[in-house]
Structures are given as structure tokens and as C-alpha cells.
Motif scaffolding. Structure first.
Motif, PDB file in Angstrom:
ATOM      1  N   GLU A  96       0.726  -1.140   0.004  1.00  0.00           N
ATOM      2  CA  GLU A  96      -0.149   0.067   0.020  1.00  0.00           C
ATOM      3  C   GLU A  96       0.558   1.243   0.048  1.00  0.00           C
ATOM      4  OE1 GLU A  96      -0.734  -2.779   2.001  1.00  0.00           O
ATOM      5  OE2 GLU A  96      -3.153  -2.774   1.724  1.00  0.00           O
ATOM      6  N   GLU A 139      -6.225  -1.783   4.714  1.00  0.00           N
ATOM      7  CA  GLU A 139      -5.026  -0.828   4.224  1.00  0.00           C
ATOM      8  C   GLU A 139      -3.709  -1.549   4.426  1.00  0.00           C
ATOM      9  OE1 GLU A 139      -6.003   3.198   5.220  1.00  0.00           O
ATOM     10  OE2 GLU A 139      -7.984   3.050   4.206  1.00  0.00           O
ATOM     11  N   HIS A 140      -3.668  -2.912   4.805  1.00  0.00           N
ATOM     12  CA  HIS A 140      -2.231  -2.934   5.178  1.00  0.00           C
ATOM     13  C   HIS A 140      -1.949  -4.577   4.696  1.00  0.00           C
ATOM     14  CE1 HIS A 140      -1.279   0.429   7.492  1.00  0.00           C
ATOM     15  NE2 HIS A 140      -0.147  -0.016   7.647  1.00  0.00           N
ATOM     16  N   GLN A 142      -2.964  -5.607   1.069  1.00  0.00           N
ATOM     17  CA  GLN A 142      -3.512  -5.701  -0.347  1.00  0.00           C
ATOM     18  C   GLN A 142      -2.254  -6.143  -1.025  1.00  0.00           C
ATOM     19  OE1 GLN A 142      -6.296  -2.203  -1.252  1.00  0.00           O
ATOM     20  NE2 GLN A 142      -5.229  -1.703   0.277  1.00  0.00           N
ATOM     21  N   PRO A 308     -13.258  -5.015   0.207  1.00  0.00           N
ATOM     22  CA  PRO A 308     -11.872  -4.734   1.036  1.00  0.00           C
ATOM     23  C   PRO A 308     -11.611  -5.839   1.974  1.00  0.00           C
ATOM     24  CG  PRO A 308     -13.227  -2.886   0.760  1.00  0.00           C
ATOM     25  CD  PRO A 308     -14.074  -3.908   0.291  1.00  0.00           C
TER      26      PRO A 308
ATOM     27  N   HIS B 105      -8.202   1.483  12.651  1.00  0.00           N
ATOM     28  CA  HIS B 105      -9.281   2.111  11.918  1.00  0.00           C
ATOM     29  C   HIS B 105     -10.435   2.790  13.073  1.00  0.00           C
ATOM     30  CE1 HIS B 105      -8.267   1.468   7.881  1.00  0.00           C
ATOM     31  NE2 HIS B 105      -7.737   0.250   8.201  1.00  0.00           N
ATOM     32  N   ILE B 119      -2.544   4.820   7.094  1.00  0.00           N
ATOM     33  CA  ILE B 119      -1.478   5.310   6.161  1.00  0.00           C
ATOM     34  C   ILE B 119      -1.076   6.472   6.608  1.00  0.00           C
ATOM     35  CG2 ILE B 119      -0.835   5.816   3.701  1.00  0.00           C
ATOM     36  CD1 ILE B 119      -1.572   2.850   4.040  1.00  0.00           C
ATOM     37  N   SER B 122      -2.454   9.980   5.907  1.00  0.00           N
ATOM     38  CA  SER B 122      -3.605  10.164   4.872  1.00  0.00           C
ATOM     39  C   SER B 122      -4.835  10.826   5.325  1.00  0.00           C
ATOM     40  CB  SER B 122      -3.879   8.448   4.599  1.00  0.00           C
ATOM     41  OG  SER B 122      -4.903   8.463   3.561  1.00  0.00           O
TER      42      SER B 122
ATOM     43  N   GLU C 103      -3.509   6.924  -3.671  1.00  0.00           N
ATOM     44  CA  GLU C 103      -3.785   5.974  -2.339  1.00  0.00           C
ATOM     45  C   GLU C 103      -4.895   6.781  -1.699  1.00  0.00           C
ATOM     46  OE1 GLU C 103      -3.897   5.653   1.494  1.00  0.00           O
ATOM     47  OE2 GLU C 103      -3.376   7.723   0.963  1.00  0.00           O
ATOM     48  N   ASN C 107      -7.564   3.904  -1.264  1.00  0.00           N
ATOM     49  CA  ASN C 107      -7.676   3.522  -0.069  1.00  0.00           C
ATOM     50  C   ASN C 107      -9.093   4.325   0.551  1.00  0.00           C
ATOM     51  OD1 ASN C 107      -5.986   1.583   0.528  1.00  0.00           O
ATOM     52  ND2 ASN C 107      -4.210   3.000   0.859  1.00  0.00           N
ATOM     53  N   ASN C 108      -8.802   5.800   0.625  1.00  0.00           N
ATOM     54  CA  ASN C 108      -9.918   6.483   1.469  1.00  0.00           C
ATOM     55  C   ASN C 108     -11.393   6.415   0.632  1.00  0.00           C
ATOM     56  OD1 ASN C 108      -8.266   6.650   3.720  1.00  0.00           O
ATOM     57  ND2 ASN C 108      -7.562   8.834   2.910  1.00  0.00           N
ATOM     58  N   LYS C 111     -12.577   2.773   0.195  1.00  0.00           N
ATOM     59  CA  LYS C 111     -12.959   1.811   1.389  1.00  0.00           C
ATOM     60  C   LYS C 111     -13.740   2.391   2.549  1.00  0.00           C
ATOM     61  CE  LYS C 111      -8.647  -1.011   0.591  1.00  0.00           C
ATOM     62  NZ  LYS C 111      -8.614  -0.756  -1.001  1.00  0.00           N
TER      63      LYS C 111
END
Ligand SMILES: Cc1ncc(C[n+]2csc(CCOP(=O)(O)OP(=O)(O)O)c2C)c(N)n1
Ligand SMILES: Cc1ncc(C[n+]2csc(CCOP(=O)(O)OP(=O)(O)O)c2C)c(N)n1
Ligand SMILES: [Mg+2]
Ligand SMILES: [Mg+2]
Lengths: 368, 325, 368, 325
Positions: A96, A139-140, A142, A308, B105, B119, B122, C103, C107-108, C111
Motif C-alpha cells: 500500500e 489498508e495493510h 493488499q 476490501p 481504524h 496510512i 493519509s 492512495e 484507500n480512502n 474503502k
């Protein structure tokens, strides 16, 4: 269970794939002083899951470049260094993190040799690791090889076995092109005898790891291990199938697959990424076009379902293809009756005991 | 969270309890992690509680917060539901997001705890985006974006900060500088200059205070939040230290990336202990009452763990829901 | 040549797809004050190839957000605004600029609804434009839908016709999911009668634009126009083929394609991206698995060859599939003899006159 | 390019000729673009010549340069081959990269003109990377990274600058601030603060000079290049103005994004005309000799166009080469 590793050095020490990659990198770096390493924590105590362990001690700490947490910039910098003659090896803890750098990778790394009409080379290795298990979540964990595979100018490899990985990583470092290396965390644990010293395995395409005439399985990375396990049980039950470890996703060499499917008439693909628009589609579709009249049935693809990756072990049950699913799918394709299939499944499950789903199964760790 | 506008004693006791509660939750996680029932990576904030609590005490309950991989303290300080957090870490159906994300999360939108994103950096543009939306709606909300020192290295922080200043967004960027990114010291990742030169370059007003001093953090946060509410984004640098390993429940001062000595210096600056002493010395907290607080809160924490353990694992079919709205 | 556009309003004004998209965006923004627009030069004189022309004048300039040149940050900001209830429409002049933001997008955007267990929505439209022609070259002309199509949680649409685009863009704005809209610059020029006022076209899957029993062509975006042209010439020569405009790449609805192939026995896919590991592979492979026994031949895929897009008009000759290549491929699949195929090719070439390769062919601009 | 270490008159005439040559090349492109034989986007630097020439005159021939979409002036000032440039713009086989990239990808590695990359800011890390490699090799080379004002908005600039300072790389970041990104003014993209606050935030030494004043640019560049050569990255802000439209051959002051008045102010600061006057007034340039220079250079330029036009188009099969090394 023995791994299909015909080591070039019988009696060689048994090590795991992570260590073999480290050894391969070290050998390549020793032979060529232009090899330099980039990583976040490139010399830290974890040493990228041990895959960079003590390399700096051996080749000089100045060749180990600590990356600030800035993937797009630092991968761009590595590309620039490659244009100036270095052979950078960038290691990322997760696939990722490369998403931040796709502009650099898909444009500058992939296209500079082409656009420059061959004037520039980008001899770059981009290692990235698939972080399956222990609730890594969306997100860790893929895999994403389908993205890199789509882009001409990149090479993409996914080693599954220790000695092969050692030789492939050396070949990747020596390659004059940008090579994306996608390593599965669970493949890192695979053990087998690995020749000492310098090993080179050309990045030339699939390798047959099990032989059989019932069906052709093409698998990538860690899924090759699950496929081998399934194949061994099918063979025990009297239905040997062929397993090809794809190894090199791009450039894609389908010849050995076509040759196998021409013989078996059936193709099953298993990969570590999302199934939809995944790499299995290219393989299935191209093999179909090359063997249409020889196919007994439509190719079947296994991969991740269309959502996901959840974190909870409750939710990931059934998410990943495994040996039982591969065996059942293969057996159904070969027309085995359900009782027989269930017996094979149970056999596999029994060997697995009650190891939780979210940690690697130790079946692929020797002894041999 | 600033629920009432009580007098000083009110907020002081509230903040002390909040820090203690976060500490006890995380110590309990650390203690029980070896049972292998919390099957996801956990990044503990033990030692960093004052920044989460001091900042969140300056917020209204419908202000917003975004966090990162190290989100437990932020989640709790913002008023996130403890039981749902523990169930999430245990991967259970009653988790705040049904076990889909785990510790990295955590979110509780009802409490303004919008999201945690693992991330690095992010979540910073996301926070900037809710601030943009709230500015449109002129609803008086502020968004806090918690970020680690490593986030200043990621381009997206700069992109977000430039835009926040350009548009006058109600956002507070809170940089918890704990000197490390995983095992790598700040000095190996950034040149030697004040971190606050970065917000300054984007024209953003900033303060730099001791992140282990609850009073200092809260005071700076009150300024930052109110300045942001009036349409001027702000930046806080809060210096602090994580006591345990980057990811996981253990101490790791022996493995070589930092010294036991450095740790002990920071250990002595324990934000909780320091604040307890201050409140006892100033008479806000009766000498014997801390133990009672500890006991009560530990009971609540144990209850939350029991709840999480009792909660069922989600069924695999539940994983199919919510791919599309 | 008439376009296969059954307008909902006979006698409606003839406009091009770029204008239709602009009208659709304006209608959607008028109906919902939470719609806001992001773009680099969002209100500049070029107005994103005219597709945002005067929208700010109509709905208020405060709803038009000028993006600094910072795609990752600004798309992340748009995602955050969507989480807070806005419906941002981000417009990028080129697909490539989105590479900087993958990214955030993968991702955001993709997901957050899933990870939040349905608590958050991300109603976001990400428009990006394929910049073919006039020597745009390797980094200003890529299509890349294969990347977005691989990611669950995104929707991906590629309109080809004016009224359809108007309705689809409104549906995209109203959708509660992140919708990637890939618009081909050359499709922007397509003209047809377009109903005035609000138009809604559900994002539900392929649409049949030509009927025939010889073969099924599935095409995307601008390639649909080339396919229609080929189909019309094949029909004139007595060999009508079916053309389906794929429209929605994700979620992929293959039912109409399977239904058609079940009838024709043959599938040809044509898309605007690189062929290898491209979207045609998923379609071909999945249709094969669903129609294996009904297929007369292996599906054939057309797409871009396996190298970056060069700039020079000398080098791009033959790079893009076009009506002649589609017609020849289809005709060969149907077993037509070479003389007949050559006549069809020449017929197409004659209609094309000597328009240079690197500018859009005006054939799809009315009058009707 | 600083090929000899001649006296002042040498460099002055050299720089004047270089600016004039760039101007004449680009004016000729503008004039002939309507013929539709140069079939690729062109971004002209007319009005910005002093920055390219002043900076490149401070470089050695094996120093390196990276550019962007607006690369003609940089390519020529760095010593790139003119005929190969024109053939590239015409899409011909003799183009510097065989027609593969056109105007936006000009390069001439033999002249140290490493690459031009049309994705905004995308060449900045590449330049930082060659500087890293050269530092390794201790070969004394400096890399110049030309960037527009919009590049300061892209995160990758910050990521690169942070690293350059951290490692002490021999790189000069040259920001040509022409006030616009396409049609958008700087004020609509960045908050109001000095641009040089940005390098300052990364600890990078910087100078800000009039980018239309050849002498000022060259002096600042000599400082920047020599400072960089000693292992301290530097940043130059050069204020300038593009006369014509962002992309294409025309003037566009009438379409509304900027005023004719603003243009005229900058037109009066024409770096070429200004320098010519100065050299004439100081006696470096004989009064009548400029016309002669113009004539000679125009003849060279015409020759390069003729060469490009005569060069064959590449064959389609050539497009298959060099996908992999
Ligand atoms: C883009 C990206 N790169 C790398 C990582 C790996 N990573 C996880 S946490 C972390 C440390 C970040 O440091 P900081 O922001 O200072 O936060 P801290 O852990 O100190 O609280 C890193 C590098 C990541 N998650 N995302
Ligand atoms: C990542 C990216 N975003 C947007 C564009 C479109 N674009 C091309 S040139 C340009 C202007 C850049 O402005 P600046 O850097 O100041 O350079 P100038 O054109 O003024 O010389 C833009 C936005 C692009 N090429 N790349
Ligand atoms: Mg930190
Ligand atoms: Mg500019």
C-alpha cells in the motif's frame, strides 16, 4: 511436506525465503558497488522483516539510505539515482505504501527508458510486501500486482520459494529495468535448502513445481504453496495435477502454461489479489485464445472476493483461497464425485489441525 | 471533552480522569495482548495522554477529529465508546465498525471521532476536507487533525496545509512529536530546524508547547481551536514520548534504537503522574482519592473487556455488506 | 453516419458530449446544493474543455473550488468533504494526474464506506480525461481504467454518447459512492440530439447500440464509436454484428453481454487502455466461463499494444484500434473471405478521407 | 554554459547570444505552428529567457539539468542540440528522442540535459536523485531542478527538499515564478507569504532576485551552484513572466485571466531587450552589431527547421523498440 525446490546444491542449509532474499541482496550488492538500499528503517532492528539484516554492516552503512516517510519523493529520488548509474533497491513494508508513489513508478520508472529512445536506463528494484494476517485489515494487506502488471516498461515478479527467491532477487538487481518485487509475508516463512553464495535465476517465466495430467494450476506467490498442498493431496487420491509457479507476472511468458494446458485441457488460476480485473483474467483469457480447441472446460479463476479485506478473523473466514478450496475446485473441474472431494478436503483440513486462520500455516516449514 | 463550562476544578478533574482512563485501558491491553485474543496490530499511546486529553478538552462534542494508526487515546478523549473500541480490537461484531478495521481504524462518528487511517498522513486531507465542508455550512465546527512527526515528511501534509490557509479553514493540525517514526529518530529523517518552520512556511499560526504538560497543552489548544473556529487554521507542536514499542505491548529500549536513559528522562515526565501531583498539591484532588478513581475506572475498563470478549465474532457473510452504499 | 442515440426527446437540440456533460453537471448541481466542484482552473476561460462552462455563474462561484496543483491533497480534501455531506465533483484534465492521488482514491475513497461498516458515505465524482491525439505522448494520453476497475468500492464509468453521458453524469453525482468517470477527449466531440433539462441514466450496465447475429462486440468509450462505424459497414456488406457500449466498468454487469454472446457465439472486446492485463481480459474470461459451450471461437481482445504511447504521428500509426481493424478482426472471426474484408476496409478508409491520424475523425459529428 | 572562464565581456556576449537564440527559436516556432506540422503541445518561454540562460551560464557542461513541460529554453541554455530539438518537435526520426516525446519531453543527456517531464513537479525528485548519486560518486557535479511556481504546491517538492537538506545534496532548485499556473494566478493557489518561506522551512538557503535581469540571475546562480557543489542545497526564486498563452503560440491577454496592462508592465521588462541595452550602453556590444547577431542566429534557426522538416517520420515499427533495456 517437501517443497518442490530442486536446490542447485544438495545438502545446502535450510533457510526461509526472507533470509534467502536477504542473502541474495547481499550477494548482488557485494558484486556491484552501485547497488544501494533505500528503506524506512533500512538499518533498524527489524531490518524490513529481517530481509535487510546486517547488509549495511557488510557493504558499508553509506550504501544504506534511510528514507524519510515520503514514498513518492523517495521513490522518485531512487529513479533519479538509477538514471545516474546507481542500482537502487527500495524496500517497502507494505504494498500500500507504493500507492503514494504510483505517478513516479508508472510514469518515470516505467517509461524513461522508452521515452528516452533507449538513452536512459532505470535499473531499480522496488520491493513491496503483502501483509496478510493478524487482522492487518483493509489498508495493510493488499496485493495489487494487477496494477503494476498493466504497465509496459515495468517488470513484476512474485517469488514463492526460498532458493528461487534468492536467485530472482539477484537477477532483479542486475536487471537494467525497473523490477517490482511483490513478496508475500507468508512466503517469507517458506523454508528449503538454499545454495550458498551467489545464485542467479533468470526472470524468464513460470516454473513447473508439480506434474500431472488432470489439470493445470497456475498460481502466484503464497498461493503456489497452497496449490502445491492441494496438488499433493489430489495426487495421493490418484489425480495428479500440474502446478506452475507463475513467478514473473510481467513480461508474461505464457508458453509453458499453454504447453501444459494443451496437455491437460483444463486451467485453474489462483492468485493473491482481487479476482475481478485481476491477473488471472489475463492468463485465462490469453490461454483460452491460444488453446481454445484443446480446452475441455472454461478456465476457472480463484482470487479475493469483491470487497476490501476486513480485519476480524470472523470476517476473513473464506476470504482467502486455500488448499481445500483449490482442491475442491480442481476436483470438480476434473469431474470427481463429491464424496471423494470431501475426503480430500478433510484430509487437508486434518493436516492443518486447528491453526488459526490469521497466522501462517507452518506446513511449508520443513523438515525435509 | 468540554461538555460543561464548569470552573477550573471541573476541567482539571475531568482531564485527570480522562488521562487515567486512557492509561488504564492501554495498560490492560498491554497486559492481555499475550492472550492472543486481540488479533490485530496495536499502537499504544502510553506516555502521550496529555496531548489527546488537553486538545480534546478544548473541543465541543460535535467538533471533529481524525487520527492515525495510534488512535486509542484520541478516540477515548474525543468521547468514543469504550466498549465498542474494545470489541473492535477483539474483532467482534459489537466493535465500533463491526470488526472491519481493528485498532488502526477506530472511529465513532456520533462522537465526532470521524476516522483513524493507518496510512501515514493519509487522514490529514480528509480532516481538511471536513473543515472545508463545515466552513461552507458555516456551522461553527472545528476539525482536529492529529499527526505524528513523520507526517511532516509526507507531501500531503503540505498540500493540505497550503489549502487550509488559502481558504481560511477551521482546522487545527496537532503534531505529536514523539521523536520517532517506528525505530527511526527525527534527526535521521528531517534536517535540524524547528518543526514549526513548516506551518510558518504555509502562513499558518502555530504554538510549540510541552506535550506532557496537560495545562500547557490545553491552554494552547484553546487558543488553537478558537483561532481555527474564526477561520484561521492553526498548528500545535506537542513534544512527547511513546513509552512502549512502536507496535505491540512491550518495552523495547534494549534493542538499540534508543537508550534506556532517554526513556527514563521521559518516564520522569509522565503526564499523568505530573498532573496528579499538581492537582494534589493545589488541593484540587484530595490526597487519598486517586486510588479510588483508579479502582472505579479499572472496573469500567474490565467491564469493557468482558463485553468485548463476550461479543460474538461476526459471521463471514457479514463481510459482504457495505461494499457499495 | 447517425449515432445510435435514441434520444428521449425527438427534435431535441444536437450538442456534443462535452456540452452534454456540462449540462448534466449543471442540472445535478441545481437540484442539490451540496454539489461542489473542484478543478485546476475550475472557472478559467477553458473551463475544463468547456465541460464546466459557466457553472459557477449559474450556481454561485463559492461552489467552485479552485484546486492548487496538489492532486493527492485536494482529492483527499474532496473525500473528507464528501464524508461531511458534500457531493464534490473533481475534474482532472488528464487521467495521469490522478496517479498522484491513488492512495487517497484506492484507500480512502474506495474503502471508507466499507470500513466504517456503512457509517460513512463518500459521494464523490472523479472525472478524468483521456488526452489522445496531437502528439500528447506517453504521459498525457493514458486511459488506465484497468487500475480503477480492480478496486472494490469504486464505481467506474466511461460514457461514449452525448445524451447517455448527460444522464450518467447526473446519476454519478447522485450516487452515494465514489464514481470515477473516464471521459475520452474524442468522445467529447460526439454529437447527437440531447434532451433538455434533467436527464438521469442509471449506472446499470451495457447498452446495445447495434444489433446483429454475427458476433458480439463489447466496446468502451471512444472505441464504441469506432466499433459502430465498423458494424455499420459490416451490416452494409450483409454481416450485421451486435455492438454493446459497456458504459459501466465497475460494478460489472455482464448479463447483457452473456445473453448476446449466447446468441452470436463470438465475442470481440475493444477498449481504450493497454490490452495486457486490461479490462477486456476480465470480460473475455468471465464470458468464456459463462458461455463456454456456446462459443464458436475464443474471444478476441483489441487494445493498445504493450509499449508507452509515443508522441510522433509516425510512431502512433497502428497504435490505436480503429474501425478498419475492428471490421477486419470481426470479419475474420466470422470467416469472411479476404477480398470481402479488404473491400470493407477500403470502404471505411474512403469515408475517412485523408484526415490525419492524430486528430479526431469528424465522422461522428452529425448532421443526422 | 560556462565553457571557458573568459572575462566579463565573454560571458556577457555569450549570454546575450544565448537569450537571443532562444527567443528566435521560439518566435519561429510560434510563427510556423499554424502550419500544423509541429503536432504536439508547445509551451513557450518567451519572456523568461534570462532565468534559463543566467542559471545555465553558472553550470559546467557535465552538470545536470531537469526541466518540465516548458523546457525549450532550459534545453538550449544547457547546450542541447537545436536540430535534434526541432526534429523532436516535428515528430521526426532525428528528434532528440526519435519523436517519442515531443516538446514536453526534451532531453540531451550528452549535454547534461537529463530529462523534461510534463507532470508538474515530477522531475524534482529525479533531479534530487541524480544529486544523491553524484554525491556518492563525489564527482563534483551539480544538478539544477527547474520548477514553476505551481510546483511549490505539489507535495513531492517538499519531500525532495527535505531529503536534499538532510543529506546535503548538490542540487539547486530554481523556481521560475511567472505568477501563473495555466490561467490561475498564484494568489488563487497559495496563501500570501514569501515563496522563499518554503525552502526556509526545509532549512535550505535561498535567494530571491529579478528573474528578468540576466546579471542578477547569473550572480545568484553562481552563488547557488557553488554553494550546492559544496554540499548545501540551494533555492532560487526568479520572478518572471510568460508572454504568450500557457500552451500554444498565441497571445491571450484578451481572454480574461490576466490584463493587457499587467502584460505590458512585464513586456517592458523584456530580459533580452534590457540586456542588449545594457551591453550597448556599457560598450560591450557595438551599436550596430545586434542586427548582425540576429541575422546569423536566425540563419542557424532556419537551418534547424529545414533539417527537422527534411527528417523522415519514424516508421511505426520503431515504436516497438526500447520497452525494456
Ligand atoms: C505511507 C506510509 N508509510 C509508512 C508506513 C509505516 N508506518 C506505520 S506507523 C509509522 C510511523 C509514523 O511515525 P509518526 O507519524 O511520527 O507517528 P508515531 O508512530 O510516532 O505516533 C510508519 C512509518 C505507513 N503506515 N504509511
Ligand atoms: C500533476 C499535474 N497536474 C496538472 C498538470 C497540468 N499542467 C500542465 S502545466 C501546468 C502549470 C504549471 O504551472 P507552473 O509550475 O507554475 O509552470 P508554468 O507553466 O507557469 O511554467 C499545469 C497545471 C500537470 N501537467 N501535472
Ligand atoms: Mg512519531
Ligand atoms: Mg508558473
Amino acid at each position: 511436506m517437501s517443497m518442490p525446490e530442486t536446490t542447485s546444491a544438495p545438502g545446502a542449509p535450510v533457510i526461509n525465503m526472507g533470509t534467502a532474499i536477504r542473502d541474495g541482496l547481499l550477494e548482488a550488492a557485494r558484486r556491484d558497488p552501485s547497488v544501494i538500499f533505500f528503506g524506512e528503517g533500512v538499518e533498524d532492528p527489524a531490518a524490513l522483516f529481517g530481509t535487510l539484516k546486517d547488509i549495511g554492516k557488510q557493504i558499508g552503512h553509506d550504501r544504506m539510505i534511510e528514507m524519510p516517510i515520503a514514498e513518492n519523493g523517495l521513490i522518485g529520488i531512487a529513479i533519479g539515482a538509477a538514471m545516474a548509474g546507481k542500482r537502487p533497491v527500495v524496500s517497502l513494508q507494505r504494498v500500500e505504501f507504493a500507492l503514494l508513489a504510483l505517478e513516479q513508478i508508472l510514469n518515470n520508472a516505467a517509461k524513461t527508458h522508452y521515452v528516452s529512445n533507449g538513452r536512459h536506463n532505470v535499473p531499480l528494484v522496488l520491493r513491496m510486501i503483502v501483509g496478510r494476517g493478524w487482522g492487518q485489515g483493509p489498508e495493510h494487506s493488499q496485493s495489487m500486482e494487477a496494477i503494476f502488471a498493466h504497465v509496459p516498461g515495468l517488470k513484476v515478479i512474485m517469488p514463492a520459494f526460498a532458493e528461487d527467491a534468492k536467485g530472482m532477487i539477484a537477477a532483479a538487481v542486475e536487471d537494467d529495468n525497473p523490477v517490482v518485487v511483490i513478496e508475500h509475508r507468508w512466503s517469507h516463512y517458506t523454508t528449503s535448502p538454499v545454495a550458498e553464495g551467489y545464485v542467479h535465476r533468470p526472470l524468464d517465466g513460470p516454473r513447473t513445481v508439480r506434474e500431472g495430467d488432470g489439470l493445470t494450476i497456475v498460481a502466484t506467490s503464497y498461493m503456489t504453496l497452497e496449490a502445491v498442498r492441494a496438488a499433493d493431496k489430489l495426487a495421493e487420491a490418484g489425480h495428479p495435477v500440474e502446478v506452475l509457479d507463475l513467478r514473473v507476472i510481467r513480461p508474461l511468458n505464457l508458453d509453458p502454461i499453454v504447453e501444459s494446458v494443451a496437455r491437460t485441457g483444463r486451467l485453474l488460476t489462483v492468485d493473491t489479489g482481487f479476482r475481478m480485473f485481476g491477473i488471472g483474467a489475463e492468463i485465462a483469457s490469453e490461454v483460452t485464445s491460444r488453446c481454445f480447441d484443446l480446452l475441455d472446460a472454461a478456465p476457472v479463476r480463484l482470487g479475493l472476493p469483491d470487497h476490501p479485506t476486513p480485519s476480524s478473523r470472523g470476517l476473513v473466514k473464506g476470504f482467502y483461497p486455500d488448499a481445500t478450496r483449490i482442491a475442491r475446485t480442481a476436483a470438480e473441474m476434473m469431474g470427481l464425485d463429491d464424496a471423494k472431494i470431501s475426503a480430500i478436503e478433510e484430509d487437508i483440513l486434518a493436516a492443518r489441525k486447528d491453526i488459526p486462520l490469521d497466522v501462517p500455516d507452518p506446513f511449508f516449514k520443513g523438515p525435509f | 471533552m468540554q461538555t460543561t463550562t464548569g470552573d477550573d476544578a471541573d476541567y482539571r478533574l475531568r482531564c485527570l480522569k480522562q488521562m487515567l482512563r486512557i492509561r488504564l485501558v492501554e495498560e490492560t491491553i498491554a497486559e492481555r495482548y499475550a492472550e492472543q485474543e486481540m488479533r490485530c496490530p496495536v499502537h499504544l499511546s502510553i506516555g502521550q495522554e496529555a496531548s489527546a486529553v488537553g486538545v480534546c478538552d478544548a473541543l465541543m462534542s460535535d467538533d471533529r477529529l481524525f487520527s492515525s494508526h495510534r488512535s486509542h487515546a484520541h478516540y477515548l478523549a474525543k468521547g468514543g465508546n469504550l466498549k465498542a473500541m474494545m470489541a473492535e480490537i477483539y474483532g467482534k461484531r459489537d466493535g465500533c465498525i463491526g470488526g472491519r478495521g481493528g485498532s488502526m481504524h477506530l472511529m465513532d462518528p456520533d462522537a465526532g471521532m470521524m476516522a483513524s487511517i493507518p496510512i501515514v498522513a493519509s487522514s490529514i486531507p480528509l480532516a481538511t476536507g471536513t473543515a472545508l465542508s463545515d466552513k461552507f455550512d458555516n456551522n461553527g465546527k472545528v476539525t482536529v487533525s492529529f499527526l505524528g512527526d513523520a507526517c511532516l515528511e509526507e507531501g500531503v501534509f503540505h498540500e493540505s496545509a497550503n489549502f487550509a490557509k488559502l481558504r481560511g479553514l477551521p482546522i487545527v493540525y496537532v503534531c505529536e512529536n514523539n521523536l520517532y517514526s517506528v525505530y527511526t529518530n527525527l534527526a535521521d529523517r528531517q534536517p535540524d530546524r524547528p518543526l514549526t518552520d513548516i506551518p510558518a512556511a504555509h502562513g499558518i499560526e502555530h504554538r510549540h508547547v510541552d506535550g506532557n504538560d496537560l495545562e500547557a497543552v490545553r491552554k494552547a489548544a484553546l487558543w488553537a481551536v478558537e483561532t481555527a473556529r474564526s477561520g484561521n487554521p492553526t498548528f500545535l507542536q506537542l513534544d512527547t514520548y511513546r513509552w512502549r514499542e512502536h507496535c505491540g505491548p512491550n518495552y523495547d529500549n534494549h534493542i538499540g534504537y534508543r537508550t534506556e536513559e532517554e526513556f527514563q528522562i521521559w518516564r520522569a515526565r509522565d503526564p499523568l503522574e505530573r498532573y496528579r501531583k499538581m492537582l494534589e498539591e493545589s488541593g484540587t484532588l484530595a490526597p487519598a482519592s486517586f486510588a479510588g478513581l483508579e479502582k472505579d475506572i479499572q472496573a469500567e475498563v474490565n467491564g469493557a473487556f468482558a463485553f468485548a470478549i463476550d461479543s460474538p465474532l461476526p459471521e463471514p457473510t457479514e463481510a459482504l455488506a457495505h461494499v457499495y452504499a
